[in-house]
Design a protein around this motif. Structure first.
Motif, PDB file in Angstrom:
ATOM      1  N   VAL A 294       0.988  -1.208   0.061  1.00 24.08           N
ATOM      2  CA  VAL A 294      -0.059  -0.067  -0.008  1.00 24.08           C
ATOM      3  C   VAL A 294       0.870   1.321  -0.072  1.00 24.08           C
ATOM      4  O   VAL A 294       0.526   2.228  -0.786  1.00 24.08           O
ATOM      5  N   GLY A 295       1.968   1.194   0.846  1.00 24.75           N
ATOM      6  CA  GLY A 295       2.906   2.316   0.685  1.00 24.75           C
ATOM      7  C   GLY A 295       3.584   2.787  -0.674  1.00 24.75           C
ATOM      8  O   GLY A 295       3.730   3.730  -0.973  1.00 24.75           O
ATOM      9  N   ILE A 296       3.924   1.473  -1.189  1.00 22.12           N
ATOM     10  CA  ILE A 296       4.543   1.549  -2.441  1.00 22.12           C
ATOM     11  C   ILE A 296       3.349   2.172  -3.476  1.00 22.12           C
ATOM     12  O   ILE A 296       3.940   3.150  -4.502  1.00 22.12           O
ATOM     13  N   ALA A 297       2.247   1.663  -3.296  1.00 26.10           N
ATOM     14  CA  ALA A 297       1.344   1.985  -4.385  1.00 26.10           C
ATOM     15  C   ALA A 297       1.089   3.481  -4.155  1.00 26.10           C
ATOM     16  O   ALA A 297       0.837   4.386  -5.175  1.00 26.10           O
ATOM     17  N   ARG A 298       0.783   4.129  -2.924  1.00 30.17           N
ATOM     18  CA  ARG A 298       0.652   5.690  -2.769  1.00 30.17           C
ATOM     19  C   ARG A 298       1.860   6.357  -3.279  1.00 30.17           C
ATOM     20  O   ARG A 298       1.793   7.441  -3.769  1.00 30.17           O
ATOM     21  N   GLU A 299       3.027   5.819  -2.961  1.00 28.50           N
ATOM     22  CA  GLU A 299       4.180   6.483  -3.743  1.00 28.50           C
ATOM     23  C   GLU A 299       4.298   6.505  -5.388  1.00 28.50           C
ATOM     24  O   GLU A 299       4.450   7.568  -5.806  1.00 28.50           O
ATOM     25  N   VAL A 300       3.829   5.539  -5.844  1.00 34.23           N
ATOM     26  CA  VAL A 300       3.739   5.366  -7.239  1.00 34.23           C
ATOM     27  C   VAL A 300       2.590   6.542  -7.867  1.00 34.23           C
ATOM     28  O   VAL A 300       2.725   6.940  -8.906  1.00 34.23           O
ATOM     29  N   THR A 301       1.450   6.575  -7.117  1.00 35.47           N
ATOM     30  CA  THR A 301       0.388   7.499  -7.495  1.00 35.47           C
ATOM     31  C   THR A 301       1.009   8.763  -7.511  1.00 35.47           C
ATOM     32  O   THR A 301       0.528   9.678  -8.314  1.00 35.47           O
ATOM     33  N   ALA A 302       1.551   9.037  -6.495  1.00 36.31           N
ATOM     34  CA  ALA A 302       2.262  10.361  -6.048  1.00 36.31           C
ATOM     35  C   ALA A 302       3.304  10.766  -7.222  1.00 36.31           C
ATOM     36  O   ALA A 302       3.144  11.977  -7.762  1.00 36.31           O
ATOM     37  N   LEU A 303       3.999   9.787  -7.693  1.00 38.06           N
ATOM     38  CA  LEU A 303       4.986  10.015  -8.816  1.00 38.06           C
ATOM     39  C   LEU A 303       4.322   9.998 -10.106  1.00 38.06           C
ATOM     40  O   LEU A 303       4.853  10.808 -11.101  1.00 38.06           O
ATOM     41  N   THR A 304       3.486   9.269 -10.299  1.00 37.60           N
ATOM     42  CA  THR A 304       2.742   9.226 -11.800  1.00 37.60           C
ATOM     43  C   THR A 304       1.479   9.736 -11.890  1.00 37.60           C
ATOM     44  O   THR A 304       0.916   9.953 -13.057  1.00 37.60           O
ATOM     45  N   GLY A 305       0.717  10.082 -10.818  1.00 38.46           N
ATOM     46  CA  GLY A 305      -0.462  10.439 -11.149  1.00 38.46           C
ATOM     47  C   GLY A 305      -1.537   9.377 -11.511  1.00 38.46           C
ATOM     48  O   GLY A 305      -2.752   9.802 -11.746  1.00 38.46           O
ATOM     49  N   ALA A 306      -1.178   8.135 -11.219  1.00 34.08           N
ATOM     50  CA  ALA A 306      -2.190   7.026 -11.642  1.00 34.08           C
ATOM     51  C   ALA A 306      -3.155   7.007 -10.646  1.00 34.08           C
ATOM     52  O   ALA A 306      -2.987   7.479  -9.448  1.00 34.08           O
ATOM     53  N   LYS A 307      -4.150   6.249 -10.782  1.00 30.18           N
ATOM     54  CA  LYS A 307      -5.422   5.974 -10.033  1.00 30.18           C
ATOM     55  C   LYS A 307      -4.937   4.855  -8.864  1.00 30.18           C
ATOM     56  O   LYS A 307      -4.517   4.050  -9.254  1.00 30.18           O
ATOM     57  N   LEU A 308      -5.105   5.470  -7.621  1.00 33.00           N
ATOM     58  CA  LEU A 308      -5.047   4.459  -6.528  1.00 33.00           C
ATOM     59  C   LEU A 308      -6.436   3.797  -6.117  1.00 33.00           C
ATOM     60  O   LEU A 308      -7.232   4.268  -5.904  1.00 33.00           O
ATOM     61  N   THR A 309      -6.126   2.403  -5.944  1.00 28.53           N
ATOM     62  CA  THR A 309      -7.420   1.547  -5.721  1.00 28.53           C
ATOM     63  C   THR A 309      -6.985   0.679  -4.539  1.00 28.53           C
ATOM     64  O   THR A 309      -6.318  -0.429  -4.718  1.00 28.53           O
ATOM     65  N   LEU A 310      -7.166   1.082  -3.123  1.00 28.93           N
ATOM     66  CA  LEU A 310      -6.871   0.557  -2.092  1.00 28.93           C
ATOM     67  C   LEU A 310      -7.969  -0.689  -1.732  1.00 28.93           C
ATOM     68  O   LEU A 310      -9.345  -0.334  -1.835  1.00 28.93           O
ATOM     69  N   PRO A 311      -7.568  -1.747  -0.930  1.00 30.17           N
ATOM     70  CA  PRO A 311      -8.736  -2.600  -0.613  1.00 30.17           C
ATOM     71  C   PRO A 311      -9.229  -2.104   0.622  1.00 30.17           C
ATOM     72  O   PRO A 311      -8.804  -1.381   1.322  1.00 30.17           O
ATOM     73  N   GLU A 312     -10.576  -2.245   0.615  1.00 32.75           N
ATOM     74  CA  GLU A 312     -11.304  -1.763   1.684  1.00 32.75           C
ATOM     75  C   GLU A 312     -12.427  -2.739   2.477  1.00 32.75           C
ATOM     76  O   GLU A 312     -13.322  -3.090   1.985  1.00 32.75           O
TER      77      GLU A 312
END
Length: 810
Positions: free
Chosen positions: A175-193
């Protein structure tokens, strides 16, 4: 941490290639050490079905198989695996396939006279771990023949080995790496809820007792009944293997999976075993520090003796786990487990670090707790684990107990004021091609928002930035936000700015003098030594360490001489001969608080000559005056006048052969011969000398222009007139005092004074000694006559008689 891009793709929309993503992360401060492209491990390997298996006609351990790979043509393949049989689905490497893990390219071949048109593969040959000794057999039925095996084996994936900096605890999770990639690339983030899991009422009673709420701010204990222990599904096993974790069973795998996904360590206990340990049906789970001498057998089978630094999980006050480090063997989940207690907790990072280090045990859990676990997502990780346990093991949640002493949620974040002018002042101009520019307000707001911060404008060039809870530990000040802006904006987009005017570097005067001091001592034949600053305790005024690694290194040294004496003894014991060396280092002591200073010390002894042939091989020990001459030569190079005074305060030194050193009224240090008793205890030779000087006093004495800058003195052009003077003087009167009196009485005509003879014995009055000095008189503008020298010389004689009561002999 090993990052599966296939797993990451479910959390964030990836549009970059693995190589581009690796470069992006590296430039942003997350170094990608390796790219493991698993897609190449089984390229050309397809699903096949063994139609028929016959024994090889010429080999007992080989089989001849007819394999269908969906091409309409049956392949004849010779296989050496013992588990091959008809009607199974297997991975088949076709002709031309290259298997990089075993460095093999498949070619048509004949094995013992039978042609083989491919290879039936084991998991090890495809680069995957396996406990099966033989080929891999797919458990699925009715697989499409000829299809790629990589999706079935989890080999349609690329693994990035990412190194996170110590301050980024949030990056130790998907999840932490996904947040970082989202911040770097502007891609959409979809976390499990994960949704709330219903809790059914059960008979199991659980209570929590947290003895130290600072060491354990939050603890969630959940009781789960009717679980079925079984192997995890393939997708879960594949993700764990991709992350470098060995699958064990569904329950343990779920705890590891959630830890990798959310960064929250979990632990599952066998509830029935806990009751057995506690000897009670009503279970009380506790968190406390261990008592000295308690023991615990951990999951790795080691019995560990605990100290008061170890934080424990207990059942009715009996240790069952090292909190945040590793569980205990007595309560581990096994194949027969039916009921669980799931632990989800927050532990203090310092407490876990000390506990882990004291038993010499590190784990994935302890590594995360030491850096700091996100306290805001404890419940999310718990719900995620409970949801998976219910789904994959059929478990029913029957009870949950929570002990929570965390502060209010409003304090889990912080607000920081950020100024645009400060951002540009620190980061400098950006490269816009042919011209330069500055970071704009829109860039700041875009970057901080992408990081999950709430940005509230104060005016056009100032904001109040609210940091998200998962970045609470590393975003503390304005400069931290500026670093994040530079990181996401791109370090490579800022201009390289060089100093306007380059200047030659130089060393401070103090360093120049210390370097010269080192060179002079080496020129005198001394070897530079280095010792630890940590020593054994037991001396006066020592500073003790609060948290030492070893008892032998639990205090700071108060002087350098003790280490040199031990080194001298060790070299003799090893057959290396006498050690002549020096050391420059820092010493520490207690005196109205904690004190420290730099010092230089040395040790000399034994025969300093390189050859003994002139003495028929006999040793010639160094004399007191030879050892003193080493220091005198060094002081002479610095043009420093040092006075020697008798001293007997150090019990390690000979009371009659020790002198304190003084320069301009300040105590410089001490020099002397080792005490006979100490030499006997350490089995040292008779003549061993040590010295220790205060470097600060020495440097202060040298801080004068006439010393630092060499002065030219012209050679004398007029002859000298020398006179000798001999007398009986009391033994208690030092030569230094006599020379000082002679120099004062000789005034400007006296050029030098030198002692050339000393005698004690027959015809010398008791308590006295015979001394003889040579005095050199010279003038810089004329040749001196006897009528000019004699009055001055008589003044010297009279001064000696008047001050010391000497008896003149000449």
């Amino acid at each position: 941490m090993r990052i599966s891009l296939k797993w990451l793709q479910e959390l964030v929309e990836l549009k970059l290639s693995p190589e581009e993503l690796a470069e992006t992360l590296t430039l942003a401060g997350f170094e990608v050490e390796d790219i493991e492209d698993r897609r190449t491990w089984a390229a050309g390997v397809v699903v096949g079905k063994v139609l028929e298996r016959q024994p090889h006609p010429n080999a007992d351990k080989l089989s001849v198989c007819q394999v269908d790979i969906g091409t309409g043509e049956t392949l004849n393949i010779v296989c050496g695996a013992s588990n091959v049989r008809a009607d199974i689905y297997v991975p088949v490497a076709t002709i031309g396939t290259y298997l990089p893990n075993i460095d093999l390219k498949i070619k048509p071949a004949k094995l013992r006279g039978v042609p083989s048109q491919g290879m039936i593969c084991s998991l090890k040959e495809l680069g995957l771990p396996s406990d099966v000794d033989g080929i891999h057999i797919f458990p699925q039925e009715n697989l499409a023949l000829g299809t790629d095996v990589r999706p079935l084996l989890g080999l349609d994936d690329v693994i990035l080995d990412v190194t996170a900096t110590a301050n980024r605890a949030d990056a130790l999770s998907m999840v932490g790496i996904a947040r970082e990639v989202t911040a770097l690339t502007g891609a959409k983030l979809t976390l499990p809820e994960p949704s709330e899991v219903p809790i059914s009422q059960g008979a199991f009673h659980l209570t929590l007792k947290i003895a130290d709420t600072q060491a354990c701010p939050a603890y969630i204990g959940t009781v789960i009944d009717q679980v079925k222990i079984a192997p995890s599904p393939d997708w879960l096993q594949q993700r764990l293997r991709a992350a470098g974790v060995r699958p064990i069973n569904n329950i343990v795998d779920i705890t590891n999976y959630v830890m990798l996904e959310w960064g929250q360590p979990l632990h599952a206990f066998d509830a029935n075993r806990l009751q057995s340990v506690a000897e009670s049906d009503n279970l009380a789970i506790g968190v406390r520090f261990a008592n000295a001498g308690e023991t615990l057998k951990t999951l790795d089978g080691q019995i560990r003796t605990l100290s008061t630094q170890n934080l424990l999980i207990t059942a009715h006050n009996k240790p069952i786990a090292l909190a945040g480090v590793m569980g205990g063997e007595e309560s581990e989940v096994h194949d027969g487990t039916q009921n669980l207690v799931l632990e989800a907790a927050l532990f203090d990072s310092v407490a876990i670090r000390r506990s882990s280090r004291s038993v010499g045990l590190r784990s994935e859990s302890s590594g995360r707790y030491e850096r700091g676990v996100n306290r805001a997502e404890l419940e999310v990780a718990t719900r995620r684990a409970l949801s998976l346990i219910s789904k994959l093991s059929g478990g029913i949640i029957v009870h949950q107990e929570v002990a929570d002493s965390r502060p209010e949620r409003s304090t889990w974040s912080r607000s920081i004021e950020l100024r645009l002018d400060r951002v540009n002042q620190v980061l400098g101009p950006i490269d816009l091609g042919e011209q330069t520019g500055e970071v704009q307000s829109e860039d700041v707001e875009r970057i901080l928002t992408a990081l999950g911060c709430q940005v509230t404008p104060i005016d056009e060039k100032r904001w109040t930035v609210c940091v998200p809870p998962y970045r609470y530990r590393d975003l503390e000040r304005e400069i931290d936000l500026i670093e994040e802006i530079a990181r996401l904006y791109g370090y490579d987009r800022f201009c390289d700015t060089l100093p306007e005017k380059a200047e030659a570097g130089y060393l401070p005067v103090e360093q120049e003098l210390v370097r010269k001091l080192r060179a002079l001592l080496r020129a005198e034949g001394l070897t530079e030594l280095m010792h630890y600053s940590l020593v054994k305790p037991g001396e006066d005024r020592q500073i003790m360490l609060a948290n030492p690694l070893f008892v032998e290194y639990s205090a700071l040294r108060t002087d350098l001489m003790s280490g040199l004496i031990d080194a001298f003894q060790y070299n003799l014991e090893q057959g290396n001969g006498s050690l002549n060396g020096f050391e420059i280092g820092r010493i520490f002591w207690q005196e109205e608080g904690l004190q420290e200073t730099d010092a230089i010390a040395g040790i000399m002894g034994g025969d300093i000559s390189s050859s003994k042939w002139t003495r028929n091989g006999r040793e010639q020990p160094m004399t007191w005056f030879e050892a003193k001459g080493v220091l005198e030569n060094v002081f002479k190079q610095f043009c420093l006048q040092v006075e020697y005074q008798p001293d007997c305060r150090d019990s390690r030194l000979h009371p009659g052969r020790t002198a304190s050193l003084w320069v301009r009224g300040n105590r410089l240090g001490i020099f002397g011969q080792l005490h006979p008793q100490l030499r006997q205890e350490k089995d040292l030779p008779d003549s061993v000398y040590v010295f220790q000087l205060d470097i600060d006093v020495l440097l202060d004495s040298l801080d004068e222009d006439e010393i630092l800058v060499p002065q030219f003195h012209p050679y004398p052009i007029y002859p000298a007139a020398d006179r000798d003077i001999a007398f009986f003087a009391p033994v208690k009167v030092t030569v230094a005092e006599i020379e000082k009196t002679i120099t004062k009485a000789g005034k400007e005509l006296l050029e030098s004074v030198e002692l050339f003879d000393e005698y004690r014995g027959e015809n010398v009055p008791q308590g006295q000694r015979s001394l003889a000095f040579r005095l050199i008189y010279r003038s810089g503008d004329r040749t001196l006559t006897d009528t000019e020298v004699e009055p001055v010389h008589n003044q010297v004689r009279e001064a000696l008689v008047e001050k010391f009561g000497v008896t003149l002999r000449s």
